[in-house]
Design an enzyme around this catalytic site. Sequence first.
Site, short mmCIF file in Angstrom:
data_model
loop_
_atom_site.label_atom_id
_atom_site.label_comp_id
_atom_site.label_asym_id
_atom_site.label_seq_id
_atom_site.Cartn_x
_atom_site.Cartn_y
_atom_site.Cartn_z
N LYS A 84 2.64 25.41 -4.13
CA LYS A 84 1.37 24.83 -3.67
C LYS A 84 1.44 23.31 -3.77
CE LYS A 84 -1.30 28.92 -4.88
NZ LYS A 84 -2.33 29.54 -5.73
N GLU B 219 6.66 40.56 -7.92
CA GLU B 219 5.27 40.35 -8.35
C GLU B 219 4.60 41.71 -8.48
OE1 GLU B 219 3.01 37.28 -6.13
OE2 GLU B 219 1.47 38.81 -5.97
N LYS C 105 6.81 40.19 -2.97
CA LYS C 105 5.37 40.37 -3.17
C LYS C 105 4.90 41.69 -2.58
CE LYS C 105 4.49 35.44 -3.36
NZ LYS C 105 3.52 34.38 -3.14
N ARG D 241 0.82 -1.21 0.00
CA ARG D 241 0.00 0.00 0.00
C ARG D 241 0.86 1.27 0.00
NH1 ARG D 241 -3.71 0.02 -2.28
NH2 ARG D 241 -2.96 1.93 -3.15
#
Lengths: 274, 274, 274, 274, 274, 274
Positions: free
Chosen positions: F130, F192, F162, F95
């Site tokens: 992410k 950014e 940012k 598994r």
Amino acid sequence: MYLIQGLIETALKEDIGSGDITTDNLVAHDAGGHGVIIAKEKAVIAGLDIVYRVFEQLDPKIIFRPECKDGDTVMDGGIILKVEGKLRSLLVGERTALNFLQHLSGIATHVRSYVDRLENKKVRLVDTRKTTPGLRVLEKYAVRVGGACNHRMGLYDGVLIKDNHIAACGGITKAVKHIRNKVSHLIKIEVEVSSLDEVKEAVTAGVDVIMLDNMDIGRIKQSIKHINGRALVEVSGRITIESLNRLADIGVDIISIGALTHSARSVDLSMRIE
Amino acid sequence: MYLIQGLIETALKEDIGSGDITTDNLVAHDAGGHGVIIAKEKAVIAGLDIVYRVFEQLDPKIIFRPECKDGDTVMDGGIILKVEGKLRSLLVGERTALNFLQHLSGIATHVRSYVDRLENKKVRLVDTRKTTPGLRVLEKYAVRVGGACNHRMGLYDGVLIKDNHIAACGGITKAVKHIRNKVSHLIKIEVEVSSLDEVKEAVTAGVDVIMLDNMDIGRIKQSIKHINGRALVEVSGRITIESLNRLADIGVDIISIGALTHSARSVDLSMRIE
Amino acid sequence: MYLIQGLIETALKEDIGSGDITTDNLVAHDAGGHGVIIAKEKAVIAGLDIVYRVFEQLDPKIIFRPECKDGDTVMDGGIILKVEGKLRSLLVGERTALNFLQHLSGIATHVRSYVDRLENKKVRLVDTRKTTPGLRVLEKYAVRVGGACNHRMGLYDGVLIKDNHIAACGGITKAVKHIRNKVSHLIKIEVEVSSLDEVKEAVTAGVDVIMLDNMDIGRIKQSIKHINGRALVEVSGRITIESLNRLADIGVDIISIGALTHSARSVDLSMRIE
Amino acid sequence: MYLIQGLIETALKEDIGSGDITTDNLVAHDAGGHGVIIAKEKAVIAGLDIVYRVFEQLDPKIIFRPECKDGDTVMDGGIILKVEGKLRSLLVGERTALNFLQHLSGIATHVRSYVDRLENKKVRLVDTRKTTPGLRVLEKYAVRVGGACNHRMGLYDGVLIKDNHIAACGGITKAVKHIRNKVSHLIKIEVEVSSLDEVKEAVTAGVDVIMLDNMDIGRIKQSIKHINGRALVEVSGRITIESLNRLADIGVDIISIGALTHSARSVDLSMRIE
Amino acid sequence: MYLIQGLIETALKEDIGSGDITTDNLVAHDAGGHGVIIAKEKAVIAGLDIVYRVFEQLDPKIIFRPECKDGDTVMDGGIILKVEGKLRSLLVGERTALNFLQHLSGIATHVRSYVDRLENKKVRLVDTRKTTPGLRVLEKYAVRVGGACNHRMGLYDGVLIKDNHIAACGGITKAVKHIRNKVSHLIKIEVEVSSLDEVKEAVTAGVDVIMLDNMDIGRIKQSIKHINGRALVEVSGRITIESLNRLADIGVDIISIGALTHSARSVDLSMRIE
Amino acid sequence: MYLIQGLIETALKEDIGSGDITTDNLVAHDAGGHGVIIAKEKAVIAGLDIVYRVFEQLDPKIIFRPECKDGDTVMDGGIILKVEGKLRSLLVGERTALNFLQHLSGIATHVRSYVDRLENKKVRLVDTRKTTPGLRVLEKYAVRVGGACNHRMGLYDGVLIKDNHIAACGGITKAVKHIRNKVSHLIKIEVEVSSLDEVKEAVTAGVDVIMLDNMDIGRIKQSIKHINGRALVEVSGRITIESLNRLADIGVDIISIGALTHSARSVDLSMRIE
């Protein structure tokens, strides 16, 4: 056995610390040796594989020759195993290996003395969670080697509802109903009870196992009669090695005894190096 | 106590695993509770601080109220400590906390029974390295709480030359001479001997401590006479609680007994939650 | 060497992080290579086994061929060792292996320069606990390789009573008396003193070692005269490589020097890959 | 500073081991104390926060009062910081705290001596990966405190193509072309070269930084002339504190010096407890 | 939640590595900030406590203000929680906190869509062990938050006998008989079967749960008819969200679906800092 | 692959816990077996080496025979790999091995579907941070296997300024100027931006990469025109698989897409044991 690597490392580190100042200074790096572990009293052996693991940590090429297997009874003076490798590794690992083996064999031997008393009765003798911190898996293994069974391994693989849980929930019925849908369908529900009323409520609630806590023999009989096979019956507390068969005879399914693990003394073993 | 954080975490993890499925499902997250730990038999208590640490891991705001201190004797039924905090934390930590406390108090109680026998003799009663893997520091602490002393903590803080070291080196004289310059000047040299000839060689070599291994009382007397204060005398093996005073009377300095740690059973304690 | 596995892993992780983006992208997975580590200046080598361990972590089948052993002096341009295995592993491990080897060889080389000054005097040159955090065991090993001895390894394997301990206890006499029964009989007691009065109190208290802290040569002579063999004499502080023989000549037993570890610069080594 | 928790624990454990047998036996559990850390020589301080962390591990309620901040120069005898808490914690943590502080301040002080030489030239002075195993992040922090810059932190945050990579790939051009698409667009490509031909190939390949390895001053000038701003120019090897300004004057962008970290000695600090 | 400390530390370390070079260099150490986490699509929220734990690791004084609780549905644009503390900690922890929250909420949202389809049928919808490595406990928690139940947590808290186990043992009957006495009496026995003959053998052997693996609807009906309440019936494989109610209607007790965990996409969340 | 040892151990421990109670009780210790892992749908395979590592943990002598390599497409029913060793190890590890392989192959397959859409355009498709907590390195590896590129690995190997950083610093110009001298010269600076004014300021400040955040296609075009090759242009947010080629055509250098990692479902694989 994959699970106990961390414990073996911890045990070796706590003994070796910053180094074995005797052996490192007196024994040549490349000297070889033979070790023989011997029983100094009659013992049921448990933990052979751990002895191997301890020495293998120190010398990956160690040769390990067990002369028995876990569960065997070895008599006073009997050879348990032989090990061959670097003399330094034998001397450095000796105490740690023996500490594991004499502790686990002590439990297996102690458990066997209970099991032998049972005279093949159908009752299931089980341990508890009263184990030495850090050694749970190993001690429960030794219990099985000794011939008894395990109760749940921890708080995660069985539901055991005690008085405080019941109080917090508002009764056995509510507690059982609530928890049935919360836990895996492979987990049984056990409730600890101390009166016949509680036994009745537990049966009605449909629990799988009822633990009769510290009841006298009369109350146990009444409870078993009422339960009548609708749940497994476990008895706990006030149990002596003498009362085992009596409990078995009146229909108890499971007897749990903390002393299996928490009151076993180490058996006497020693290692001779040749 | 900084040192045992890892062991406490290990102990909690082995019991909790993937979660306490009974408590997490039946007790509200924010419910509070009071716990009282009680002796179920007369016991010398050791490990109070660990009990606190166990509960603190689970609830950093736990309130801990010991009713005694380590080394105190508590009678059957006596209150050892009270603890107050989240009910969940009390229920989850109960078994781990008790397992530590009953194990260490078991050792302290056992040791105290030996110490009490000594009748204030000058001899030093010491433990060995025959401890439960992973618990060395705690068990040796419990030995001190019980009133005895510690032998070396591990392989790193004392030189103990045994027969295999001697054989590997070509004799006691060579071994002692060699090692003296290799280890810190704060470490004493002890040699384990089993004959009077070895005693003599050890004295001549200038060792600090001589361990008479498994000698009978006559041989011990002869050895002490020969040593005559030139080294400390330790006796090990074949020792019973009965023979302690006799050994003390003939001038033994140190008696080491593995049973102090490896054969103590847990004392019976329980926790009541209110 | 069992003890330093964790440090080697930490060192490799801190250098490799999420991956060697140069090597992983430019060198084929199965390309092989030969590495040769060379001294770029005269050096006493210490740490060969660690170099092997570093590369073995990355390639278990590495072939390691040392051309000298720890403690040997290698001249500028001399070959220290050869290593053969996956080219990727050689490139990835190169810096970590060299960082260990040049740091430890730096200490061994520095220590040797002190030892060579001593002209075979009987005095024992020892290190201190002023070591780089995390590298204590290795740096103390390098000190031994360089030819000096170790003071205690840490706070656990020797008693060293300093002024703050004395103040907290109410005097040297009280402190020594108290601690003698608390620690293992294999541990000696050392007291740090700074005046002749303290020397006298320490001798009377029966300490094993007296450390004369920052005393001038006259005071040291007076102290040695008073001690007169009743305790070992250690001198610490204000010591230069020039003063070593003078201290040895006046009868100091032990000279401890923090600079052995904390002020050694790395020796210059490099690895050539073929 | 979140990142160094593990190192602080390791450092404390290696010093404390199974316990500070002097302090635990001589100083009361609840005694308080004040500590003052003082410079014994002029030093650029680096690592104040780590000192706090060390003591906080031992006593979470420690009060920490720095008298300067990282990067400040403290003169001989100057107070660096004060700390107040349990006397036991001060005594147990003293050596570990000082070992960190004197090591890191040693690097910062050493680096500052280079930086001061640069007379505000535009060149960027950087460290290398020649750091003490396990201390990379801290030592590179000390380099910044001292006033220099960091080269890449490890193998993971910058591409540095060396001769072995070039050989494995079949030339600088191929290597640069290949790797550009494999690594993050935030990572620059640096190539180490040792001849003017390689410089030319590197420029054509469009690398971001060219490292001139062990070139003499004439070759460096030629290289800079050829590169003419199309890549940053780093010089490495054979650099002395004397040659810094000369390199800066001829237009080198970056000078990397291993000695910034690997050859700094600890500065002399001490802790007085009151 | 005590159990996931290690995972949170791992997650932070993998993102922060040797340091957040943007934030550490641009944001003042003592600047404060407010963060608001918002749903960018409709979502069932799971994992609020972990978000708190992530930020608390970086700033123990963080103030955490959830605007909903686990299990709540938040609409597109809805505020999930507010957090207030050091600006550095908010920026450094943002991605890790969101990665946990959007992953777990993704599972909860996905599970809820299945649960909503069931129209309050009595059948129990359960997950499998097909979870992301390292996140088992959290993902199974998210399944419960979404409204479904858990199958066993791992290999340790339930017996599930598959074809390979049966083959290795010589049949279902032998396997069941053998294992009943080996495992805790709180663990149920489940057997995976693929034919009606196996169903019959399993019933006779007295298993607690029968898993019908990849059977078509006709075979499932026949099996249920034969089992007739003597064991729980679990269906697994070939299940679509459309077939759930049909399976419920024919009397299946448990439906297990790997897709609950392994095929949920993250929900879209973002953090705004003010 | 050296880096993921810890994750593999964690994954095995979370599944095995205190032991595989089914396999350990039903399969003989020394029984052997063959396993075949098969695709149940078309998939791009990623993670073969991890499968090997999982089984090797449980049985060091495992024989591993991959039938394809990472990056290959395997059709429904195709054999991915064969493995041979102890039957217990195959059953216990099955598994965990599959969970890794189906998760990583799921990402590689998902990424490949994006890459195939790009029709060999010059634009660079990259992932984001992410990722699933604890799996960053592996998921980013699967992205590369699928044919896309990686953005920075974490907060440590790239500067991405940012809006909050800009606000904390007082503008893009100040931020860029400040940070250039603080980070390694091998690290590029990305900013950014969300407006054309910010684009202009970023270009003037000399940043290396400009991320256009959530801009519409018109604004993106204007920005590219203004930037005119003076910085790399990254586009992020609002991207669908359909818009990829259009973005490529107008001159975007880099497209970053969180969905590459956070919205891939596992591919369906299974293991047959023979």
